[in-house]
Scaffold this active site. Sequence first.
Site, PDB file in Angstrom:
ATOM      1  N   ASP A 581     -13.063   7.962  -6.752  1.00 51.05           N
ATOM      2  CA  ASP A 581     -12.468   9.162  -6.165  1.00 51.05           C
ATOM      3  C   ASP A 581     -11.857  10.135  -7.182  1.00 51.05           C
ATOM      4  O   ASP A 581     -12.560  10.915  -7.786  1.00 51.05           O
ATOM      5  CB  ASP A 581     -11.432   8.758  -5.109  1.00 51.05           C
ATOM      6  CG  ASP A 581     -12.076   8.043  -3.931  1.00 51.05           C
ATOM      7  OD1 ASP A 581     -13.208   7.561  -4.084  1.00 51.05           O
ATOM      8  OD2 ASP A 581     -11.463   7.982  -2.855  1.00 51.05           O
ATOM      9  N   GLU A 815      -4.300  -2.314   0.244  1.00 56.96           N
ATOM     10  CA  GLU A 815      -5.388  -1.590  -0.419  1.00 56.96           C
ATOM     11  C   GLU A 815      -5.170  -1.512  -1.927  1.00 56.96           C
ATOM     12  O   GLU A 815      -6.097  -1.650  -2.720  1.00 56.96           O
ATOM     13  CB  GLU A 815      -5.489  -0.182   0.172  1.00 56.96           C
ATOM     14  CG  GLU A 815      -6.570   0.688  -0.431  1.00 56.96           C
ATOM     15  CD  GLU A 815      -6.571   2.101   0.151  1.00 56.96           C
ATOM     16  OE1 GLU A 815      -7.598   2.786   0.009  1.00 56.96           O
ATOM     17  OE2 GLU A 815      -5.556   2.509   0.757  1.00 56.96           O
TER      18      GLU A 815
END
Length: 845
Positions: A581, A815
Amino acid sequence: MGRQRKRVVTGEAVPLLRKDDKPPAFHRKEKKKKVDIGKVFINISIGLCIFSLIWFFYALHMRSNLAKRVVTLHPSPPVLDANSSSAKVSTERFWGSYRPQVYFGMQTRSPRSMVTGMMWMRQFADMDVNLRHICEQGDRLQGYGWMMHDGITFGVQEIRDTDFTLTTEFVKRMGGGHGGDWTWRVTAKQHSSVPQAPVISLMFYAAADSQGSLEAHVEDRTRLASITGFSEELGNFKITLRKPVTGELFSAKYASYNYLQTVSPGLEKLTDIVKQSMNRKFIYSPPSGEKRHYIAVDAYKPSHHQNQQKPADARKENDFVVYQVTVQMPFQIEVLFESGSFHNRPNQLVGSIMTQELERRKAEFDSKFEKTFGLESKGFSLAHIKFGKAAFSNMLGGMGYFHGQSVVQSVYNEYPLLYPEGALFTAVPSRSFFPRGFLWDEGFHQLLLSKWDPQVTREAIAHWIDLMNMEGWIPREQILGDEARSKVPAEFVVQHNENANPPTLFLALQELIEQLTSNPEKPASRPTVPFLRRLFPRLKTWFEWYNTTQTGPLPNSYRWRGRDKDTNLFLNPKTLTSGLDDYPRASHPSVDERHVDLHCWMALSSGIMASIARLLGEPHQDYELTHQVLRDNNRLNELHWSEQLGAFSDFGNHSQAVSLQQEKVYVPPGQPRHQFPVARLVRSVRRAPKLQYVNALGYVSLFPFLLHILTPDSPKLEHIFRDLRNSSKLWTPYGLRSISKADPMYMKRNTEHDAPYWRGPIWININYLAVRALHHYGNTEGPHQGKAAALYEELRTNIINNVYRQYVDTGYIWEQYNDGTGRGQGSHPFTGWSALTVLMMAEQY
């Protein structure tokens, strides 16, 4: 006669030449020349017109063909047969907890499955309707997840709400020709600190997704005793909804009952329908307690605008039926599904029979878990082993079966198109935030699941590869069906066919090959060779797609496509396709970029392609040659080693002198400020970019080490190990941070709305690769073997301890983890690749 004059219209006759007279020579040439030039011009014009028309229609034809390619599936036979997931072919796996997006639910592995599920809410609470159904982080549960799940026959889950815990269990029993029977058991207990036992409503439902019929059977006016139904794939069936009981003797418990039967326009609407049907008119009246009004399902009428026609589907069958039971804790309740084709069942799978079956399955699970991962033999405590089982089980129990159409687009399509319908059996990263398939996540998921059940891995990989189009492209994010689409922001729905994702499925294929070669006679591995043989034609196209569409500007270099194009708003335009990302790349995207992580993925993939080809007796020389070229350490150094950074790096059009600044909005004197645009944060470039190494030290720099591209005697390993262990760079007591603490981009926002994501936090998938690589180099002879072995022990211990500690403290696996405190952050529960902690505990790489 002299020179021929121009013809003049007069009354005089023009003298004619005699037969034997010849016109002057120069006149003949001029006339011939004029005629020739005219003819040539006309012929050229006609030819150009014809050519233009041909080219125009050819271009239209080609553009039409190119536009269709993105939605044309690969021509080779699918890896999976059309009925491979049906009840007849795959009986044991037909029913399952394949609805990861809900707290508790089951469906079949079929395109139009009937679905079952559970909702609940607290009665007499401060808030109006606190209905729980879809996994939502906003529900603020203390924790939830499968504690035990074998992927086939049973599962045990704990859901810890504010002041009570629901334990949801299921057991399947094979029989008949439609997937057999199953029973749910839900046990509710208040927490010891709660002064008064809560009253809650449980809602069990069945919904037919445009297939089959459901019929409600009511007793005592309000209690839904059972649901009968029929569908082509299930045949006749019955769902018995038992009354709540309490204690070991299963004594009857007072409860209030309600039910709802209606038609649902789609599975994504179920929660809304239940909420809109609720009414406060009902009275909860226990024998020894005050009478109180409670909220319950009542009636629901689909809302249609007065000018809007009713839907064409006006079936009489009730395809959405809800059973609500309102009861005070503690209690236990069971729901039994019985297949009409199961004729010789010995007894009903309820009560003590259910308990016996459940205990037997738990014992088998415990035994297999220890045999597979050996945590007890490694000296882990019972609490650590329980954590390991939960991490593994929530990944396996969180596998979903999805069906629908992706929305895709290529450069040849003016508007997005619907991809052909397809099915996907896959694990998901997060049941709450990412309850769908992601291509690069799935390779990591299957590293863990393949240790338990290689068949799950073969089926998951086959489903992904069968979604490939004729070009070799697979949409990287699978948003299949309205229920999945309802969880995704609109800007992420359309998938573009020039965009890749790291080909991590090759890691899972590598694991399957190693299992086969290490023990070729093991029954679980025998289907691997025929599986690879069916997979190989598509696998070749997939590899070739990467090797042609993601190439870089120099030979044997690679570049991710799909970087953000709006450089004005992003501090560093994201590269979502890389999986990392907002990890810093070249500040100004260009065709001159070279990405070191993609280079290493291609080196790994080519080597595994060569191994598969050799195993199948297929030509392997080209793959082997590509592998040798891409893992050539000297060539890798030429392309990606930055002397200034002392590390591997991307290359591109880059400037480090960038920052986000408040844009200036001019407001004329005397004008009201609110009538002018709000000032945004925009990128300021203080020094013009130039072609250079990006010099960002972090996960991308480690890829030649992470994927074992570097030779054991490479002097670059010394640099990498030094940076790994430097606490001012990558090292923390909790794992490796994603980018050096000394980097200018460390913990910098990418836009005013985008918090840092891969710019500091600790990610378990990359840390797993690092531990795996240290184990590799620590067990391979070379000058860095001792250092690698020491780092391995230290890093592995840090990661396991922190992930476990955060699970105990917060109730979740996360996460990512904060590089300063180790605290879990981001999506939760995240038992996608964060569950790879189990493999680190087991030391299985």
